[in-house]
Design a protein around this motif. Structure first.
Motif, short mmCIF file in Angstrom:
data_model
loop_
_atom_site.label_atom_id
_atom_site.label_comp_id
_atom_site.label_asym_id
_atom_site.label_seq_id
_atom_site.Cartn_x
_atom_site.Cartn_y
_atom_site.Cartn_z
N PRO A 238 5.59 -42.00 29.91
CA PRO A 238 5.60 -41.07 28.77
C PRO A 238 4.52 -41.35 27.73
CG PRO A 238 7.83 -41.75 29.29
CD PRO A 238 6.92 -42.57 30.14
N GLU A 239 4.19 -42.60 27.51
CA GLU A 239 3.14 -42.92 26.52
C GLU A 239 1.77 -42.43 26.99
OE1 GLU A 239 5.40 -45.21 27.58
OE2 GLU A 239 6.63 -45.17 25.77
N GLN A 240 1.49 -42.58 28.28
CA GLN A 240 0.23 -42.09 28.82
C GLN A 240 0.17 -40.57 28.76
OE1 GLN A 240 0.72 -43.99 32.63
NE2 GLN A 240 -0.99 -45.38 32.24
N LEU A 241 1.30 -39.93 29.07
CA LEU A 241 1.35 -38.48 29.02
C LEU A 241 1.13 -37.97 27.60
CD1 LEU A 241 1.85 -35.95 30.72
CD2 LEU A 241 4.28 -36.19 30.20
N THR A 242 1.73 -38.63 26.62
CA THR A 242 1.55 -38.24 25.21
C THR A 242 0.10 -38.40 24.78
OG1 THR A 242 3.82 -38.90 24.72
CG2 THR A 242 2.33 -38.69 22.85
N ALA A 243 -0.52 -39.51 25.18
CA ALA A 243 -1.92 -39.74 24.83
C ALA A 243 -2.82 -38.68 25.46
CB ALA A 243 -2.35 -41.14 25.26
N LEU A 244 -2.57 -38.34 26.72
CA LEU A 244 -3.36 -37.31 27.39
C LEU A 244 -3.18 -35.95 26.71
CD1 LEU A 244 -5.15 -36.29 29.72
CD2 LEU A 244 -3.05 -36.03 31.05
N LEU A 245 -1.94 -35.62 26.39
CA LEU A 245 -1.65 -34.36 25.71
C LEU A 245 -2.36 -34.29 24.37
CD1 LEU A 245 -0.02 -31.72 25.50
CD2 LEU A 245 1.82 -33.09 24.50
N ARG A 246 -2.29 -35.36 23.60
CA ARG A 246 -2.93 -35.38 22.29
C ARG A 246 -4.44 -35.20 22.43
NH1 ARG A 246 -1.29 -40.13 20.75
NH2 ARG A 246 0.69 -39.35 19.98
N THR A 247 -5.03 -35.85 23.41
CA THR A 247 -6.48 -35.75 23.63
C THR A 247 -6.87 -34.32 24.03
OG1 THR A 247 -6.61 -38.07 24.27
CG2 THR A 247 -8.42 -36.65 24.96
N LEU A 248 -6.09 -33.72 24.92
CA LEU A 248 -6.40 -32.35 25.34
C LEU A 248 -6.27 -31.37 24.19
CD1 LEU A 248 -4.68 -32.26 28.85
CD2 LEU A 248 -7.13 -32.36 28.35
N LEU A 249 -5.23 -31.55 23.36
CA LEU A 249 -5.08 -30.67 22.21
C LEU A 249 -6.19 -30.87 21.18
CD1 LEU A 249 -1.21 -30.79 21.75
CD2 LEU A 249 -2.59 -28.83 22.47
N GLN A 250 -6.61 -32.10 20.98
CA GLN A 250 -7.73 -32.36 20.06
C GLN A 250 -9.02 -31.74 20.60
OE1 GLN A 250 -7.45 -36.63 19.83
NE2 GLN A 250 -6.27 -36.56 17.93
N PHE A 251 -9.21 -31.83 21.90
CA PHE A 251 -10.39 -31.23 22.53
C PHE A 251 -10.37 -29.71 22.32
CE2 PHE A 251 -12.37 -29.28 26.31
CZ PHE A 251 -13.66 -29.80 26.18
N GLY A 252 -9.22 -29.09 22.60
CA GLY A 252 -9.08 -27.65 22.40
C GLY A 252 -9.26 -27.26 20.94
N GLY A 253 -8.70 -28.08 20.04
CA GLY A 253 -8.88 -27.82 18.61
C GLY A 253 -10.32 -27.94 18.19
N GLY A 254 -11.04 -28.90 18.76
CA GLY A 254 -12.46 -29.07 18.46
C GLY A 254 -13.27 -27.86 18.89
N ILE A 255 -12.93 -27.32 20.04
CA ILE A 255 -13.62 -26.11 20.50
C ILE A 255 -13.32 -24.95 19.57
CG2 ILE A 255 -13.66 -24.38 22.35
CD1 ILE A 255 -13.34 -26.71 24.33
#
Length: 89
Positions: free
Chosen positions: A3-20
């Motif tokens: 779950p910790e890895q999944l949360t980190a991946l999710l946060r990174t993907l959302l930050q990437f999408g937010g950056g775009i």
């Protein structure tokens, strides 16, 4: 993936999408930060509720190699495909 890895991946993907979205001018940086935090919180909460349901907890316990047997109510025992989980006799 835990779950910790999944949360980190999710946060990174959302930050990437937010950056775009910020880069294209669709939203501002504060809105992107707020949306990312809100989405991560909601998704992690839903995942936590799902993973901690009765059958999820029993299935996780059955996956532990040192666990030899688990006695569970008949409905739970039938829902988990593990020879370790069985109803009481």
């Amino acid at each position: 993936m835990n779950p910790e890895q999944l949360t980190a991946l999710l946060r990174t993907l959302l930050q990437f999408g937010g950056g775009i979205a910020v880069g294209r001018g669709w939203i501002d940086a504060d809105t992107a930060t707020t949306l990312t935090g809100a989405l991560v919180t909601l998704i992690v909460t839903v995942w936590g509720l799902y993973a901690r349901r009765n059958t999820g907890l029993v299935a996780a316990a059955a996956a532990v190699p040192t666990v030899k047997a688990i006695l569970a109510d008949p409905a739970t025992a039938q829902a988990i495909p593990s020879p370790k989980v069985r109803p009481p006799q």
